[in-house]
Design a protein around this motif. Structure first.
Motif, short mmCIF file in Angstrom:
data_model
loop_
_atom_site.label_atom_id
_atom_site.label_comp_id
_atom_site.label_asym_id
_atom_site.label_seq_id
_atom_site.Cartn_x
_atom_site.Cartn_y
_atom_site.Cartn_z
N ASP A 224 0.84 -1.19 0.00
CA ASP A 224 0.00 0.00 0.00
C ASP A 224 0.88 1.24 0.00
N GLU A 225 0.63 2.13 -0.94
CA GLU A 225 1.50 3.31 -1.08
C GLU A 225 1.59 4.15 0.19
N THR A 226 0.53 4.13 0.99
CA THR A 226 0.57 4.95 2.21
C THR A 226 1.47 4.33 3.26
N ALA A 227 1.86 3.06 3.06
CA ALA A 227 2.74 2.41 4.03
C ALA A 227 4.19 2.37 3.53
N TYR A 228 4.43 2.91 2.34
CA TYR A 228 5.80 2.92 1.81
C TYR A 228 6.74 3.70 2.71
N THR A 229 8.00 3.27 2.74
CA THR A 229 9.02 4.12 3.33
C THR A 229 9.73 4.84 2.18
N LEU A 230 10.53 5.84 2.50
CA LEU A 230 11.14 6.65 1.45
C LEU A 230 11.98 5.87 0.42
N PRO A 231 12.80 4.91 0.88
CA PRO A 231 13.60 4.19 -0.12
C PRO A 231 12.75 3.55 -1.21
N VAL A 232 11.60 3.03 -0.85
CA VAL A 232 10.74 2.38 -1.84
C VAL A 232 10.26 3.41 -2.86
#
Lengths: 387, 278
Positions: free
Chosen positions: B221-229
């Motif tokens: 889920d894009e809202t759970a991405y961290t910055l590196p992703v």
């Protein structure tokens, strides 16, 4: 997350209580054992359930359930041992205190490192197809070690990749140590101006996140717009397609990893050099020992104990350096520059052969284990030799 | 009798070498800075690594992405939590390994070392399964658990090496004065080991802040991405938004670099102090 967070908090509080209460009071052992056992049992409970649910194995017998039980059974003595250790310590033995300090980290490692590792090893004996895992015994290993039906020296064979990985690791560590040690020796001079500045600037590559390093260098090596080709262009060299032949792609990976790796060794060497008393070398100088002889016979032997662990750690990290290979060359050309770990990743996530990939990973693990046992032996022998 | 090789390198030659070497080393970093400060998306060209324009277009572009701040917060939360959990567990474990002799000590230390050899590819699928069962996929808590356990072994070894160098006499006199075991750990050992603890914290932080492949696998889920992703997505297979990527890279690297410089004197203290002795 609610209940889990609650449980974690409770476990944490209980543990703190245990740590604080270990002053030899009466209930301390019982409390300690409970505090140590609870998280472990919880971990065991859910991991068993997770296992049973997660591996729908083909065939009438719920093989997964059996495997899970087997695994739990294997772990049980560990738990029992920890609990018994905490109990039997009683009043006379200080061990229970030690266990209280160690168990939480161990439990965490057990749940999220050892259990997945065990699961992974089990996977190595299965074949994955459309969401189910079939037990195939040693088939995966036999397949891999016989070259996977290809000539042994084809780029996708295990042996080819193994050799690439070994060369990769050896060259990287050698370069890291050589550059790092060289710089440390230069920066050691007591009256060198700006040495703090040099030092700070030279550790910059270590501080840059390595996936960013990898992506930047991939851009630098790009055939059309990359900086490297532009520099070569000024020197009158035709643009090089860095990722279209094995050695150039390998060189690109190597350059990137050398860039990010030497600062670590430099800092280790600088730290170790500080602990070498200057008068030893001065005495040798007075005795007429040449620069090289002083380095060879005094500095280097004294540096060894500090450099050795760093070299071992460095070699293990490099052996499994996924990001650089995966993001810089991406295995090009045709998987030739892949190392074992990226190859295993491809089998799992590009070919969907999870069992095969797991078997690959198990082999990687054994290679590293053998390597560290060997080096441990060497360290111990060296320690004994030096008294 | 002085061999020619015995004469130390003249100072200016040392400086020349160091200046050239440092410049070459810093080149890629300056390059990123240059790309970040240009309002374009192509890979910078020309040999001059110094920024020729100063524009914050890329930064504002990135910041105004709807999910960027969420993803930045994700990274911050995950890294902070990983640091707290990892450092705390590593400190207590390392203290036990350094100060007590108990059955299983050698095995435990070795076990921590051995986990460094577990290939990530072997763990990925089982970890996915475990997190799935816990309901922690797409949840930052899952990443925190995985990252802190990844960080613990190295931290334990570092800290143990450092604790080993703290003289026992201090604790013995505290014991005489009636201090409890926990008081000794909390009031004496930890404060004395502050530099090592700080470095351990930095490494735990970096483990979480810089990790890419697990986060990409576990977070869909894009809202759970961290910055590196998110940053990795900017470098596409066919086109790369180099300007945006560079701006992101600067944002991500700056805090780590500042921490590095703050702690640079202590970076490998524990590793060199104790060595890998059982």
């Amino acid at each position: 997350m609610g209940p889990l967070a609650g449980a974690a908090l409770l476990g944490f509080l209980l543990w703190i209580l245990v740590l604080r209460s270990f002053t030899g009071r009466r209930f301390a052992p019982a409390l300690g054992a409970t505090g140590a056992a609870l998280p472990l049992l919880g971990v065991l409970g859910w991991s068993t359930r997770a296992l049973a649910d997660a591996f729908p194995v083909a065939g009438p017998a719920a093989l997964a359930g059996d495997l899970a039980l087997l695994f739990a059974a294997a772990l049980a003595p560990l738990v029992a041992g920890a609990v018994a250790g905490a109990w039997s310590g009683g009043r006379r033995s200080p061990h229970r205190v030690a266990y209280a300090y160690v168990v939480p980290a161990m439990a965490g490692m057990g749940a999220l490192v050892l259990v997945p590792f065990g699961l992974g090893v089990l996977l190595a004996f299965t074949r994955h197809h459309a969401g189910t895992f079939t037990w195939v015994g040693l088939d995966n290993f036999i397949d891999i070690l016989s070259g996977g039906g290809q000539p042994l020296w084809a780029p996708l064979s295990f042996y080819f990749t193994l050799v690439v990985t070994l060369v990769w690791t050896g060259l990287n560590v050698a370069l890291h140590v050589a550059i790092g040690l060289g710089l440390a020796l230069l920066l050691r001079a007591p009256d060198l101006r700006f040495k703090g500045l040099y030092r700070v600037l030279l550790i910059v590559p270590w501080a840059v996140p390595n996936y960013i390093t990898a992506l930047i260098w991939k851009g630098m090596f790009n055939k059309q717009y990359g900086l490297i080709n532009e520099v070569l262009g000024h020197l009158g060299v035709e643009p090089v397609g860095w990722f279209s032949s094995f050695w150039t792609a390998f060189a690109a990976n190597l350059t990137t990893n050398t860039w990010l790796g030497f600062p670590f060794m430099m800092v280790v060497a600088l730290g170790a050099l500080q602990s070498i008393p200057a008068d030893l070398e001065e005495a040798a100088e007075v005795d007429g020992a040449s620069r090289w002889a002083r380095f060879r016979h005094i500095t280097l032997p004294l540096l060894k104990p500090a450099l050795f662990p760093a070299v071992i750690l460095g070699s293990i990290w490099t052996f499994n350096m996924f990001n650089i290979i995966y993001l810089v060359s991406g295995g090009q050309p045709e998987g030739a520059t892949d190392i074992l770990i990226t190859e295993a990743y491809r089998w799992a996530f590009e070919q969907d052969r999870h069992g095969y990939a797991a078997a690959y990973s198990v082999l990687i693990f054994f290679i590293l284990l053998a390597w560290s046992l060997l080096t441990q032996r060497a360290t111990r022998a060296a320690e004994e030799a030096h008294g | 009798m002085t061999a020619p090789s015995d004469r130390p390198l003249p100072r200016w030659k040392t400086h020349l070498f160091l200046v050239v070497f440092t410049t070459v080393t810093l080149f890629p970093v300056l390059w990123v800075l240059k790309m970040a400060l240009r309002p374009e998306q192509t890979f910078a060209t020309g040999l001059n690594p110094l920024p020729t324009t100063i524009s914050f277009q890329n930064f504002t572009d990135l910041m105004s992405e709807p999910l960027f701040l969420t993803q930045l917060m994700n990274s911050v939360v995950v890294a902070a939590a990983t640091t707290a959990v990892g450092v705390f567990l590593a400190c207590t474990a390392a203290y036990a390994f350094s100060r007590f002799r108990f059955p299983g000590r050698r095995a435990g230390l070795l076990a921590f070392l051995v986990t460094q050899m577990f290939p990530g590819t072997l763990m990925m699928i089982p970890l996915y399964v475990v997190l799935d069962q816990l309901g922690l996929l797409d949840h930052l808590g899952g990443l925190v658990l995985v990252y802190s356990t990844t960080a613990i072994p190295f931290c334990v070894w570092m800290l143990k090496g450092y604790f080993d160098t703290i003289p026992r006499a201090l604790e013995e006199s505290a014991l005489m004065d009636g201090a409890g075991q926990f008081t000794i750990f909390w009031r004496i050992i930890l404060p004395l080991a502050r530099p090592a603890v700080a470095v351990t914290a930095l490494f735990s932080f970096m483990t979480a802040w810089n990790e890419y492949i697990l986060a990409a696998t576990f977070m869909s889920d894009e809202t759970a991405y961290t910055l590196p992703v998110r940053l990795q997505q900017l470098v596409g297979a066919y086109t790369t938004e180099w300007g945006h990527f560079a701006a992101g890279a600067v944002l991500v690297s700056t805090p780590v670099m500042l921490l590095f410089f703050a702690l640079q004197k202590h970076l490998v203290g524990g590793l060199t102090a104790g060595g890998v002795k059982g």
